[in-house]
Design a protein around this motif. Structure first.
Motif, PDB file in Angstrom:
ATOM      1  N   ASP A  51       0.828  -1.210   0.000  1.00 44.96           N
ATOM      2  CA  ASP A  51       0.000   0.000   0.000  1.00 44.96           C
ATOM      3  C   ASP A  51       0.864   1.261   0.000  1.00 44.96           C
ATOM      4  OD1 ASP A  51      -2.323  -1.470  -0.094  1.00 44.96           O
ATOM      5  OD2 ASP A  51      -2.714  -1.359   2.064  1.00 44.96           O
ATOM      6  N   LEU A  54       1.977   2.063  -3.353  1.00 40.98           N
ATOM      7  CA  LEU A  54       0.879   2.556  -4.208  1.00 40.98           C
ATOM      8  C   LEU A  54       0.302   3.871  -3.701  1.00 40.98           C
ATOM      9  CD1 LEU A  54      -0.914  -0.876  -4.568  1.00 40.98           C
ATOM     10  CD2 LEU A  54       0.144   0.418  -6.434  1.00 40.98           C
ATOM     11  N   GLY A  55       0.839   4.377  -2.606  1.00 41.27           N
ATOM     12  CA  GLY A  55       0.248   5.569  -2.012  1.00 41.27           C
ATOM     13  C   GLY A  55       1.302   6.593  -1.616  1.00 41.27           C
ATOM     14  N   TRP A  56       1.894   6.394  -0.480  1.00 36.18           N
ATOM     15  CA  TRP A  56       2.795   7.400   0.089  1.00 36.18           C
ATOM     16  C   TRP A  56       4.029   7.633  -0.771  1.00 36.18           C
ATOM     17  CZ3 TRP A  56       2.961  11.540   2.536  1.00 36.18           C
ATOM     18  CH2 TRP A  56       4.073  11.988   3.264  1.00 36.18           C
ATOM     19  N   PRO A  58       4.702   7.155  -4.129  1.00 36.91           N
ATOM     20  CA  PRO A  58       4.495   7.977  -5.330  1.00 36.91           C
ATOM     21  C   PRO A  58       4.210   9.439  -4.985  1.00 36.91           C
ATOM     22  CG  PRO A  58       3.119   6.006  -5.407  1.00 36.91           C
ATOM     23  CD  PRO A  58       3.817   5.988  -4.096  1.00 36.91           C
ATOM     24  N   PHE A  59       3.535   9.676  -3.863  1.00 39.05           N
ATOM     25  CA  PHE A  59       3.271  11.059  -3.448  1.00 39.05           C
ATOM     26  C   PHE A  59       4.581  11.771  -3.138  1.00 39.05           C
ATOM     27  CE2 PHE A  59       2.489  14.139   0.001  1.00 39.05           C
ATOM     28  CZ  PHE A  59       1.668  15.017  -0.674  1.00 39.05           C
ATOM     29  N   ARG A  93      -4.908  -8.938  -6.730  1.00 44.13           N
ATOM     30  CA  ARG A  93      -5.601  -7.642  -6.669  1.00 44.13           C
ATOM     31  C   ARG A  93      -4.610  -6.479  -6.756  1.00 44.13           C
ATOM     32  NH1 ARG A  93      -5.904  -5.033  -1.524  1.00 44.13           N
ATOM     33  NH2 ARG A  93      -5.425  -6.392   0.245  1.00 44.13           N
ATOM     34  N   ASP A  96      -3.409  -5.629 -10.508  1.00 36.70           N
ATOM     35  CA  ASP A  96      -4.336  -4.872 -11.362  1.00 36.70           C
ATOM     36  C   ASP A  96      -4.165  -3.366 -11.232  1.00 36.70           C
ATOM     37  OD1 ASP A  96      -5.614  -6.923 -12.632  1.00 36.70           O
ATOM     38  OD2 ASP A  96      -7.280  -7.048 -11.208  1.00 36.70           O
ATOM     39  N   LYS A  97      -3.394  -2.905 -10.255  1.00 33.95           N
ATOM     40  CA  LYS A  97      -3.341  -1.463  -9.976  1.00 33.95           C
ATOM     41  C   LYS A  97      -2.657  -0.686 -11.097  1.00 33.95           C
ATOM     42  CE  LYS A  97      -5.100  -1.979  -5.825  1.00 33.95           C
ATOM     43  NZ  LYS A  97      -6.502  -1.610  -5.579  1.00 33.95           N
ATOM     44  N   ASP A  98      -3.115   0.550 -11.287  1.00 33.69           N
ATOM     45  CA  ASP A  98      -2.606   1.373 -12.390  1.00 33.69           C
ATOM     46  C   ASP A  98      -1.099   1.605 -12.337  1.00 33.69           C
ATOM     47  OD1 ASP A  98      -4.895   1.835 -13.888  1.00 33.69           O
ATOM     48  OD2 ASP A  98      -5.538   3.497 -12.611  1.00 33.69           O
ATOM     49  N   ARG A 260       0.986   0.644 -18.706  1.00 30.83           N
ATOM     50  CA  ARG A 260       0.522   1.458 -17.568  1.00 30.83           C
ATOM     51  C   ARG A 260       1.493   2.584 -17.190  1.00 30.83           C
ATOM     52  NH1 ARG A 260      -1.233  -3.514 -13.471  1.00 30.83           N
ATOM     53  NH2 ARG A 260      -1.955  -4.933 -15.099  1.00 30.83           N
ATOM     54  N   ARG A 262       3.145   6.044 -16.855  1.00 29.44           N
ATOM     55  CA  ARG A 262       2.742   7.458 -16.979  1.00 29.44           C
ATOM     56  C   ARG A 262       3.909   8.309 -16.521  1.00 29.44           C
ATOM     57  NH1 ARG A 262      -2.083   8.780 -19.609  1.00 29.44           N
ATOM     58  NH2 ARG A 262      -3.271   6.859 -19.600  1.00 29.44           N
ATOM     59  N   SER A 276      -1.577  19.140  -7.690  1.00 24.69           N
ATOM     60  CA  SER A 276      -2.458  17.980  -7.693  1.00 24.69           C
ATOM     61  C   SER A 276      -3.556  18.128  -6.653  1.00 24.69           C
ATOM     62  CB  SER A 276      -1.655  16.702  -7.449  1.00 24.69           C
ATOM     63  OG  SER A 276      -1.134  16.721  -6.145  1.00 24.69           O
ATOM     64  N   VAL A 277      -3.259  18.910  -5.627  1.00 27.93           N
ATOM     65  CA  VAL A 277      -4.248  19.149  -4.590  1.00 27.93           C
ATOM     66  C   VAL A 277      -5.381  20.003  -5.131  1.00 27.93           C
ATOM     67  CG1 VAL A 277      -4.631  20.245  -2.382  1.00 27.93           C
ATOM     68  CG2 VAL A 277      -2.520  19.013  -2.797  1.00 27.93           C
TER      69      VAL A 277
ATOM     70  N   VAL B  70     -10.804   0.032 -10.441  1.00 27.26           N
ATOM     71  CA  VAL B  70      -9.367  -0.088 -10.145  1.00 27.26           C
ATOM     72  C   VAL B  70      -8.525   0.377 -11.330  1.00 27.26           C
ATOM     73  CG1 VAL B  70      -7.514  -1.757  -9.708  1.00 27.26           C
ATOM     74  CG2 VAL B  70      -9.672  -1.919  -8.442  1.00 27.26           C
ATOM     75  N   ARG B  74      -5.470   3.926 -16.133  1.00 26.91           N
ATOM     76  CA  ARG B  74      -4.757   3.635 -17.383  1.00 26.91           C
ATOM     77  C   ARG B  74      -5.671   3.649 -18.592  1.00 26.91           C
ATOM     78  NH1 ARG B  74      -4.255  -1.025 -14.205  1.00 26.91           N
ATOM     79  NH2 ARG B  74      -4.987  -3.021 -14.987  1.00 26.91           N
ATOM     80  N   SER B 107      -5.465   1.862  -4.060  1.00 24.34           N
ATOM     81  CA  SER B 107      -4.294   2.730  -4.164  1.00 24.34           C
ATOM     82  C   SER B 107      -4.726   4.120  -3.716  1.00 24.34           C
ATOM     83  CB  SER B 107      -3.824   2.778  -5.614  1.00 24.34           C
ATOM     84  OG  SER B 107      -4.845   3.356  -6.415  1.00 24.34           O
ATOM     85  N   ALA B 108      -3.774   5.050  -3.593  1.00 31.28           N
ATOM     86  CA  ALA B 108      -4.143   6.398  -3.159  1.00 31.28           C
ATOM     87  C   ALA B 108      -5.176   7.046  -4.103  1.00 31.28           C
ATOM     88  CB  ALA B 108      -2.890   7.265  -3.013  1.00 31.28           C
ATOM     89  N   GLU B 110      -7.465   5.578  -5.875  1.00 33.39           N
ATOM     90  CA  GLU B 110      -8.757   4.913  -5.642  1.00 33.39           C
ATOM     91  C   GLU B 110      -9.366   5.398  -4.325  1.00 33.39           C
ATOM     92  OE1 GLU B 110      -8.120   0.601  -6.011  1.00 33.39           O
ATOM     93  OE2 GLU B 110      -6.585   1.101  -7.472  1.00 33.39           O
ATOM     94  N   ASP B 139      -0.661  12.723   2.930  1.00 35.64           N
ATOM     95  CA  ASP B 139      -0.826  12.759   1.477  1.00 35.64           C
ATOM     96  C   ASP B 139      -1.916  13.797   1.165  1.00 35.64           C
ATOM     97  OD1 ASP B 139      -1.527  12.297  -1.183  1.00 35.64           O
ATOM     98  OD2 ASP B 139      -1.161  10.146  -1.038  1.00 35.64           O
ATOM     99  N   ARG B 141      -3.285  14.665  -1.457  1.00 38.07           N
ATOM    100  CA  ARG B 141      -4.362  14.223  -2.363  1.00 38.07           C
ATOM    101  C   ARG B 141      -5.517  13.642  -1.551  1.00 38.07           C
ATOM    102  NH1 ARG B 141      -0.970   9.954  -5.697  1.00 38.07           N
ATOM    103  NH2 ARG B 141      -0.506   9.463  -3.520  1.00 38.07           N
ATOM    104  N   SER B 144      -7.093  16.568   1.026  1.00 34.32           N
ATOM    105  CA  SER B 144      -7.996  17.523   0.373  1.00 34.32           C
ATOM    106  C   SER B 144      -9.325  16.867   0.002  1.00 34.32           C
ATOM    107  CB  SER B 144      -7.327  18.125  -0.861  1.00 34.32           C
ATOM    108  OG  SER B 144      -6.987  17.113  -1.788  1.00 34.32           O
TER     109      SER B 144
END
Lengths: 282, 226
Positions: A51, A54-56, A58-59, A93, A96-98, A260, A262, A276-277, B70, B74, B107-108, B110, B139, B141, B144
């Motif tokens: 997690d 996939l979260g912190w 990349p931020f 699962r 599958d994440k982007d 995928r 980016r 982004s905010v 999900v 993409r 993910s963040a 989602e 975070d 994102r 907010s």
């Protein structure tokens, strides 16, 4: 100069590293899931780690103008611990994440039957999820490990063109190149490869399918080694286009196999004021 | 609970998508979600005759639209993904249990979409644990997205005041805080907290953010200038 570090463990690094990497030209990274130094004891701690990837993380990376993707897997070392292996059931699962662009890092550590099972299962997962795989070659008994890895890859549903063999060196590169897999070299201050040795390998084996990474983590390592390799290549007579191929276009091509990738992260100054905010806050 | 956005919004969103392939994917995803809303008991199967691209197999027991949720980034691009995911949740009329699972497994981006959808889907305070979770992160994102209309309606005073302070700490603009003026009006405790934060900044030789003065003004509580 634009640099893509295709294997780096940013969870173990500081924001100073992100700033220095950006200043050196790093604009994109892939962070493969790996061993944290302290053994895990349950699938739950893997899930929190995934997690974070996939979260912190990349931020954090985006705040420094760096695009962050990850590879998800059960690493070879912990594939030997029956307390950890149930995490294999949770992988679909995540795959599958982007922002997941590969299965990895998988491969061999001590070349045990449990590692055979995890490697084969995860190569199949990569094939099932349309992802390439980052396969680490073992630190001990490396050449035998490479051959055993190639046997398993060839028996799998994943084509060699979608497989990156990492941590290669002078003793393993010829067999790896013959296999048709992508070739990865990790550059460390003391161990693995150094910039001049990478340059020598590039002279022999070419730039076509070669990737260079810092594999920087919590051990003695350096997230700016990719730039050192770029500078060593130029000093040795390689062209700017050669450097761009090895340090940008090849990793983009390999991880782009996922469909995928980016790479459009705003420059840090634009983001610092909450780009982004604001997009979501309005 | 807010009224879901009108269908015009869908057309606007479709127009913003990068290409026809994305628009086709979006239309199918909305149809999948809509079927789930009308037949919530069983996961509907995708129709292979109409699918321009088969979605990934859903997790066992989970409807197809959740796989669409999900993978929206993409297929539709990161800029439109927030709106696409939020609309899918609304179209599927996702209940609190589903929203909670999608948030926890998300993910963040989602998680952000779940937070943005809350005011359209959840009546009572049952989803406030998700807002609390997002407000514990750093975070922006997520922070907010957490301080939207659902938080304005359901966060208790202490949590809401800390949410406002969290925004000031992390640089989330006050404009992101839904109903800031209404909830801040006459809130003497919020005024005290803001004044204390301003004093701390001043003591450290740091500038008092303009956003902080703005929030303090909205309280309407007489105070010494920080």
């Amino acid at each position: 100069m634009r640099i893509f570090d295709p294997h780096i463990h940013m969870t173990s690094r500081t924001t100073d590293d992100y700033a220095a990497m950006y200043a050196s030209g790093v604009r994109a990274v892939v962070e493969p899931a790996f061993w944290l130094g302290q053994p895990r004891t349950s699938p739950a701690s893997f899930l929190d780690y995934f997690d974070a990837l996939l979260g912190w993380e990349p931020f954090r990376a985006a705040q420094y103008g760096i695009a962050h993707h990850c590879a998800i897997a059960l690493n070879p070392k912990e594939a030997n611990d029956p307390r950890c292996t149930p995490v294999l059931d949770e992988l679909p699962r995540y795959l599958d994440k982007d922002s997941v662009v590969a299965v990895g890092e998988i491969g061999y550590d001590a070349m045990t039957p449990a590692e055979d099972t995890a490697l084969a299962a995860q190569l199949q997962l990569a094939a099932d999820h349309g992802l390439p795989a980052l396969v680490h070659t073992p630190h001990r008994d490396k050449l035998a490990g490479l051959h055993r890895t190639l046997d398993v890859v060839r028996e799998s549903a994943l084509p060699v063109e979608r497989t990156l063999l990492d941590h290669l060196n002078e003793t393993t590169v010829a067999a790896a190149a013959d296999s048709g897999c992508w070739l990865g070299f990790s550059v460390y201050p003391d161990t693995k490869m150094d910039p001049d040795r990478v340059v020598a390998v590039l002279r022999t084996f070419g730039t076509e399918r070669t990737l260079v990474n810092s594999a920087a983590d919590w051990g003695r390592s350096d997230p700016l080694k990719t730039r050192e390799v770029a500078d060593a290549m130029l000093a040795a007579g390689f062209t700017d286009d050669d450097v761009d191929r090895v340090l940008w276009r090849n990793p983009v091509a390999f991880y782009g196999l996922s469909g995928r990738l980016r790479l459009d992260v705003p420059a840090p100054d634009a983001l610092h004021e909450g780009n982004s905010v604001l997009r979501g806050g309005e | 609970m807010l009224t879901p956005p009108p269908s015009r919004t869908r057309a606007d969103l479709a127009a913003r998508l990068p290409d026809d392939q994305a628009r086709a994917w979006f239309a199918e995803a909305l149809a999948d979600a809509s079927r789930a809303a009308t037949a919530p008991q069983g996961p509907p199967a995708a129709d292979p005759a109409t699918a321009s691209e088969a979605p990934p197999a859903p997790a066992p027991g989970h409807p197809v639209w959740q796989s669409r949720f999900v993978t929206a980034g993409r297929h539709c691009g990161p800029d439109a993904a927030d709106d696409v995911r939020t609309l899918l949740l609304i179209e599927a009329r996702a209940d609190t249990e589903t929203l909670t699972r999608l948030y926890r497994e998300g993910s963040a981006p989602e998680r952000r979409a779940v937070l943005l959808a809350l005011p359209f889907l959840v009546d009572g305070p049952g989803a406030t644990p998700l807002v609390d979770d997002a407000l514990r992160t750093h975070d922006t994102r997520l922070v907010s997205a957490a301080v939207g209309p659902y938080a304005a309606e359901h966060l208790p005073p202490h949590a809401w005041r800390h949410a406002v302070l969290k925004c000031l700490f992390t640089g989330v603009p006050p404009a992101a805080v839904a109903d800031l003026a209404r909830r801040a009006a006459g809130d003497a405790e919020l005024a005290r907290m803001l004044t204390a934060l301003a004093a701390e900044r001043t003591a450290a030789g740091r500038e008092v953010p303009r956003d902080l003065r703005h929030a303090l003004t909205l309280t309407g509580v007489p105070n010494e200038e920080p």
